[in-house]
Motif scaffolding. Structure first.
Motif, PDB file in Angstrom:
ATOM      1  N   THR A 160       0.815  -1.213   0.000  1.00  0.00           N
ATOM      2  CA  THR A 160       0.000   0.000   0.000  1.00  0.00           C
ATOM      3  C   THR A 160       0.848   1.262   0.000  1.00  0.00           C
ATOM      4  OG1 THR A 160      -0.130  -0.096   2.422  1.00  0.00           O
ATOM      5  CG2 THR A 160      -1.908  -1.158   1.160  1.00  0.00           C
ATOM      6  N   ASP A 161       2.094   1.201   0.447  1.00  0.00           N
ATOM      7  CA  ASP A 161       2.986   2.352   0.425  1.00  0.00           C
ATOM      8  C   ASP A 161       4.431   1.857   0.457  1.00  0.00           C
ATOM      9  OD1 ASP A 161       3.033   1.338   2.959  1.00  0.00           O
ATOM     10  OD2 ASP A 161       2.945   3.266   3.986  1.00  0.00           O
ATOM     11  N   ARG A 162       5.344   2.752   0.103  1.00  0.00           N
ATOM     12  CA  ARG A 162       6.780   2.475   0.129  1.00  0.00           C
ATOM     13  C   ARG A 162       7.134   1.200  -0.647  1.00  0.00           C
ATOM     14  NH1 ARG A 162      10.020   5.130   3.285  1.00  0.00           N
ATOM     15  NH2 ARG A 162      11.422   3.349   3.449  1.00  0.00           N
ATOM     16  N   PHE A 163       6.832   1.210  -1.944  1.00  0.00           N
ATOM     17  CA  PHE A 163       7.187   0.065  -2.777  1.00  0.00           C
ATOM     18  C   PHE A 163       7.682   0.575  -4.127  1.00  0.00           C
ATOM     19  CE2 PHE A 163       2.781   0.921  -3.711  1.00  0.00           C
ATOM     20  CZ  PHE A 163       2.684   0.773  -5.081  1.00  0.00           C
ATOM     21  N   THR A 164       8.430  -0.257  -4.821  1.00  0.00           N
ATOM     22  CA  THR A 164       9.022   0.056  -6.124  1.00  0.00           C
ATOM     23  C   THR A 164       8.691  -1.071  -7.087  1.00  0.00           C
ATOM     24  OG1 THR A 164      10.833   1.256  -5.076  1.00  0.00           O
ATOM     25  CG2 THR A 164      11.157   0.582  -7.359  1.00  0.00           C
ATOM     26  N   VAL A 165       8.282  -0.712  -8.303  1.00  0.00           N
ATOM     27  CA  VAL A 165       7.962  -1.704  -9.330  1.00  0.00           C
ATOM     28  C   VAL A 165       9.238  -2.043 -10.090  1.00  0.00           C
ATOM     29  CG1 VAL A 165       6.576  -2.203 -11.373  1.00  0.00           C
ATOM     30  CG2 VAL A 165       5.614  -0.832  -9.516  1.00  0.00           C
ATOM     31  N   VAL A 166       9.597  -3.310 -10.128  1.00  0.00           N
ATOM     32  CA  VAL A 166      10.807  -3.784 -10.800  1.00  0.00           C
ATOM     33  C   VAL A 166      10.387  -4.796 -11.858  1.00  0.00           C
ATOM     34  CG1 VAL A 166      13.028  -4.929 -10.527  1.00  0.00           C
ATOM     35  CG2 VAL A 166      12.181  -3.419  -8.736  1.00  0.00           C
ATOM     36  N   GLY A 167      10.857  -4.598 -13.083  1.00  0.00           N
ATOM     37  CA  GLY A 167      10.518  -5.505 -14.163  1.00  0.00           C
ATOM     38  C   GLY A 167      11.299  -6.805 -14.090  1.00  0.00           C
ATOM     39  N   ASN A 168      10.694  -7.865 -14.613  1.00  0.00           N
ATOM     40  CA  ASN A 168      11.387  -9.154 -14.648  1.00  0.00           C
ATOM     41  C   ASN A 168      12.593  -9.139 -15.575  1.00  0.00           C
ATOM     42  OD1 ASN A 168       9.691 -10.355 -12.810  1.00  0.00           O
ATOM     43  ND2 ASN A 168       8.349 -11.247 -14.342  1.00  0.00           N
ATOM     44  N   HIS A 169      12.594  -8.200 -16.550  1.00  0.00           N
ATOM     45  CA  HIS A 169      13.767  -8.127 -17.418  1.00  0.00           C
ATOM     46  C   HIS A 169      15.013  -7.734 -16.638  1.00  0.00           C
ATOM     47  CE1 HIS A 169      13.539  -3.699 -17.316  1.00  0.00           C
ATOM     48  NE2 HIS A 169      12.227  -3.887 -17.345  1.00  0.00           N
ATOM     49  N   LEU A 170      14.826  -7.059 -15.493  1.00  0.00           N
ATOM     50  CA  LEU A 170      15.951  -6.720 -14.628  1.00  0.00           C
ATOM     51  C   LEU A 170      16.151  -7.765 -13.531  1.00  0.00           C
ATOM     52  CD1 LEU A 170      18.143  -4.827 -13.551  1.00  0.00           C
ATOM     53  CD2 LEU A 170      16.351  -3.572 -12.342  1.00  0.00           C
ATOM     54  N   ALA A 171      15.066  -8.188 -12.901  1.00  0.00           N
ATOM     55  CA  ALA A 171      15.191  -9.142 -11.798  1.00  0.00           C
ATOM     56  C   ALA A 171      15.676 -10.500 -12.271  1.00  0.00           C
ATOM     57  CB  ALA A 171      13.847  -9.284 -11.072  1.00  0.00           C
ATOM     58  N   GLN A 172      15.377 -10.889 -13.513  1.00  0.00           N
ATOM     59  CA  GLN A 172      15.782 -12.192 -14.051  1.00  0.00           C
ATOM     60  C   GLN A 172      16.736 -12.035 -15.226  1.00  0.00           C
ATOM     61  OE1 GLN A 172      12.201 -14.346 -14.986  1.00  0.00           O
ATOM     62  NE2 GLN A 172      11.315 -14.073 -12.959  1.00  0.00           N
ATOM     63  N   HIS A 173      17.520 -10.948 -15.233  1.00  0.00           N
ATOM     64  CA  HIS A 173      18.448 -10.715 -16.343  1.00  0.00           C
ATOM     65  C   HIS A 173      19.485 -11.837 -16.395  1.00  0.00           C
ATOM     66  CE1 HIS A 173      21.016  -8.655 -19.185  1.00  0.00           C
ATOM     67  NE2 HIS A 173      20.128  -7.687 -19.281  1.00  0.00           N
ATOM     68  N   PRO A 174      19.649 -12.496 -17.553  1.00  0.00           N
ATOM     69  CA  PRO A 174      20.558 -13.656 -17.589  1.00  0.00           C
ATOM     70  C   PRO A 174      22.028 -13.281 -17.538  1.00  0.00           C
ATOM     71  CG  PRO A 174      19.680 -13.215 -19.772  1.00  0.00           C
ATOM     72  CD  PRO A 174      18.984 -12.275 -18.840  1.00  0.00           C
ATOM     73  N   ASP A 175      22.383 -12.027 -17.864  1.00  0.00           N
ATOM     74  CA  ASP A 175      23.789 -11.649 -17.943  1.00  0.00           C
ATOM     75  C   ASP A 175      24.239 -10.717 -16.836  1.00  0.00           C
ATOM     76  OD1 ASP A 175      24.079 -13.125 -20.285  1.00  0.00           O
ATOM     77  OD2 ASP A 175      23.395 -11.452 -21.524  1.00  0.00           O
ATOM     78  N   LEU A 176      23.332 -10.253 -16.000  1.00  0.00           N
ATOM     79  CA  LEU A 176      23.696  -9.386 -14.889  1.00  0.00           C
ATOM     80  C   LEU A 176      23.936 -10.214 -13.637  1.00  0.00           C
ATOM     81  CD1 LEU A 176      21.325  -6.285 -15.207  1.00  0.00           C
ATOM     82  CD2 LEU A 176      23.781  -6.371 -15.602  1.00  0.00           C
ATOM     83  N   SER A 177      24.936  -9.835 -12.865  1.00  0.00           N
ATOM     84  CA  SER A 177      25.184 -10.509 -11.603  1.00  0.00           C
ATOM     85  C   SER A 177      24.134 -10.087 -10.574  1.00  0.00           C
ATOM     86  CB  SER A 177      26.586 -10.171 -11.102  1.00  0.00           C
ATOM     87  OG  SER A 177      26.708  -8.771 -10.871  1.00  0.00           O
ATOM     88  N   CYS A 178      24.025 -10.890  -9.516  1.00  0.00           N
ATOM     89  CA  CYS A 178      23.055 -10.565  -8.465  1.00  0.00           C
ATOM     90  C   CYS A 178      23.408  -9.244  -7.788  1.00  0.00           C
ATOM     91  CB  CYS A 178      22.991 -11.704  -7.445  1.00  0.00           C
ATOM     92  SG  CYS A 178      22.307 -13.240  -8.106  1.00  0.00           S
ATOM     93  N   THR A 179      24.693  -8.942  -7.680  1.00  0.00           N
ATOM     94  CA  THR A 179      25.089  -7.657  -7.097  1.00  0.00           C
ATOM     95  C   THR A 179      24.602  -6.501  -7.957  1.00  0.00           C
ATOM     96  OG1 THR A 179      27.052  -8.708  -6.151  1.00  0.00           O
ATOM     97  CG2 THR A 179      27.038  -6.308  -6.282  1.00  0.00           C
ATOM     98  N   ALA A 180      24.739  -6.625  -9.293  1.00  0.00           N
ATOM     99  CA  ALA A 180      24.271  -5.564 -10.180  1.00  0.00           C
ATOM    100  C   ALA A 180      22.757  -5.410 -10.111  1.00  0.00           C
ATOM    101  CB  ALA A 180      24.717  -5.844 -11.613  1.00  0.00           C
ATOM    102  N   VAL A 181      22.021  -6.529 -10.036  1.00  0.00           N
ATOM    103  CA  VAL A 181      20.560  -6.444  -9.925  1.00  0.00           C
ATOM    104  C   VAL A 181      20.167  -5.764  -8.614  1.00  0.00           C
ATOM    105  CG1 VAL A 181      18.447  -7.790  -9.781  1.00  0.00           C
ATOM    106  CG2 VAL A 181      20.206  -8.443 -11.411  1.00  0.00           C
TER     107      VAL A 181
END
Length: 382
Positions: free
Chosen positions: A33-54
């Motif tokens: 209901t408050d204090r949230f951010t929408v994150v796309g799956n293209h970023l959360a499940q990016h195959p070439d980005l490390s978990c630190t970068a995500v």
């Protein structure tokens, strides 16, 4: 004492739709209901980005406008060190999520803007202007109630009433029951009022073209071009160890003795027998190219890293990367002899004193032709 059960978790699991999986993750989705951010799956499940970068990308996306997101500023907020944060920022910049652009202010000052885009691929697609929203036309008011004898019509009939003919035949309503009515009740009909028609809407003018911001207009398509390959990019195959043209027994013996003697000069370069056999062709290639053993030893033992964990790998790298070229031969060092150009000297004609080029003095071409013509004429006259 019995083990306490988490009743809240049990109740939440009971509300999960469908059967629960026997393995894997189970999502309990509670709407924010408050204090949230929408994150796309293209970023959360990016195959070439490390978990630190995500994680760094999610942290940057959750920050408000104008917050400093430099390496030191993020290191003060996160547990990762500056090196890991710098590597994560380079990954995000390589894939277009982060961009650093230079912009000139009206005062003439040049600043660097840090731009974070939550969906960089959408910047490459042309954006359509939003359709103008017109207020909905007011619903027509229902017709006033008629006399009690009016027969109510069904909903479809009411919906079609405004479009029906203005005059219709009066409908006869039979009275139920065996006793005939003295006169059938006439249903009063009234001409339905025409529905209010809204005036035709004028053509909506096209929205004016809004130029893109200067820090986006300065980049041609595509907007984000990775300048540095990501850390997960495939690396080129390693360069093989150099080998001599012919590994003679003398070269093999000299290279083996050289590698075995390195630990006497530098204890960190103590090699195993297997490492010595693998590095012998590289040292033999140096010796074949007339490299002095002292020069080879100085090249391999100078400026060693501390601590030295893999001495054989270091020697292999230096033997490969610092291999000198073969010595040039005597013919290669000789100065090339330029061919001499013979210059024909100038002569002066004995008859007309004209200058002409000739290896020997005499007459010019015109005088020679004139003399030949005169001799021929003399012979003809004789």
């Amino acid at each position: 004492m019995d083990t306490q059960q988490n009743t809240a978790l049990t109740r939440a699991l009971a509300e999960v739709p469908g059967p629960l999986p026997a393995s894997g993750v189970i999502h309990i989705a509670i709407p924010h209901t408050d204090r949230f951010t929408v994150v796309g799956n293209h970023l959360a499940q990016h195959p070439d980005l490390s978990c630190t970068a995500v994680g760094i990308a999610v942290r940057i996306q959750s920050l408000p406008q104008g917050i400093e997101i430099g390496i030191k500023a993020l290191a003060a907020r996160c547990r990762e060190g500056e090196k890991r944060i710098a590597a994560a920022l380079r990954e995000l910049e390589a894939f277009g999520y982060l961009q650093r652009v230079r912009d000139r202010l009206p005062s003439g000052r040049v600043i660097t803007r840090t731009v974070f885009c939550n969906q960089p691929t959408a910047l490459l697609r042309p954006r359509r202007p939003a359709a103008p929203q017109h207020p909905a036309a007011p619903a027509p008011r229902p017709a006033p109630a008629e006399a009690p004898a009016r027969v109510p019509t069904s909903a479809p009939a009411r919906a079609q009433a405004p479009t029906s003919a203005p005059a219709q035949a009066p409908a006869q309503v039979p009275t139920p029951g065996p006793t005939p009515a003295p006169a059938p009740a006439q249903v009063p009909t009234s001409t339905p009022a025409p529905a209010p028609t809204s005036p035709p809407e004028p053509d909506t003018p096209a929205p004016p073209h809004v130029p893109p911001p200067p820090f986006l207009a300065a980049h041609p398509t595509p907007l984000f071009v990775p300048l540095v390959p990501p850390p997960t990019a495939p690396k080129p195959p390693p360069v093989p160890l150099p080998r001599p043209d012919e590994l003679t027994p003398e070269l093999d013996r000299a290279a083996t003795a050289f590698l075995s003697d390195l630990r006497r000069h530098t204890p960190q370069l103590t090699l195993s027998e297997t490492d010595v056999r693998q590095l012998v062709p590289g040292v033999a290639a140096w010796l074949e190219r007339a490299a002095h053993p002292d020069a080879v030893r100085r090249t391999l033992t100078t400026d060693l890293p501390h601590p030295l964990r893999h001495p054989a790998k270091l020697l292999k790298h230096r033997l490969t990367a610092l291999l000198p070229p073969p010595l040039p031969g005597s013919q290669d060092l000789a100065v090339p002899v330029r061919p001499r150009i013979t210059v024909t000297p100038f002569q002066t004609c004995d008859d007309c004193d004209r200058a002409f080029r000739s290896p020997a003095p005499g007459h010019c071409r015109d005088c020679r032709e004139h003399r030949a013509h005169r001799s021929e004429a003399t012979r003809t006259a004789a």
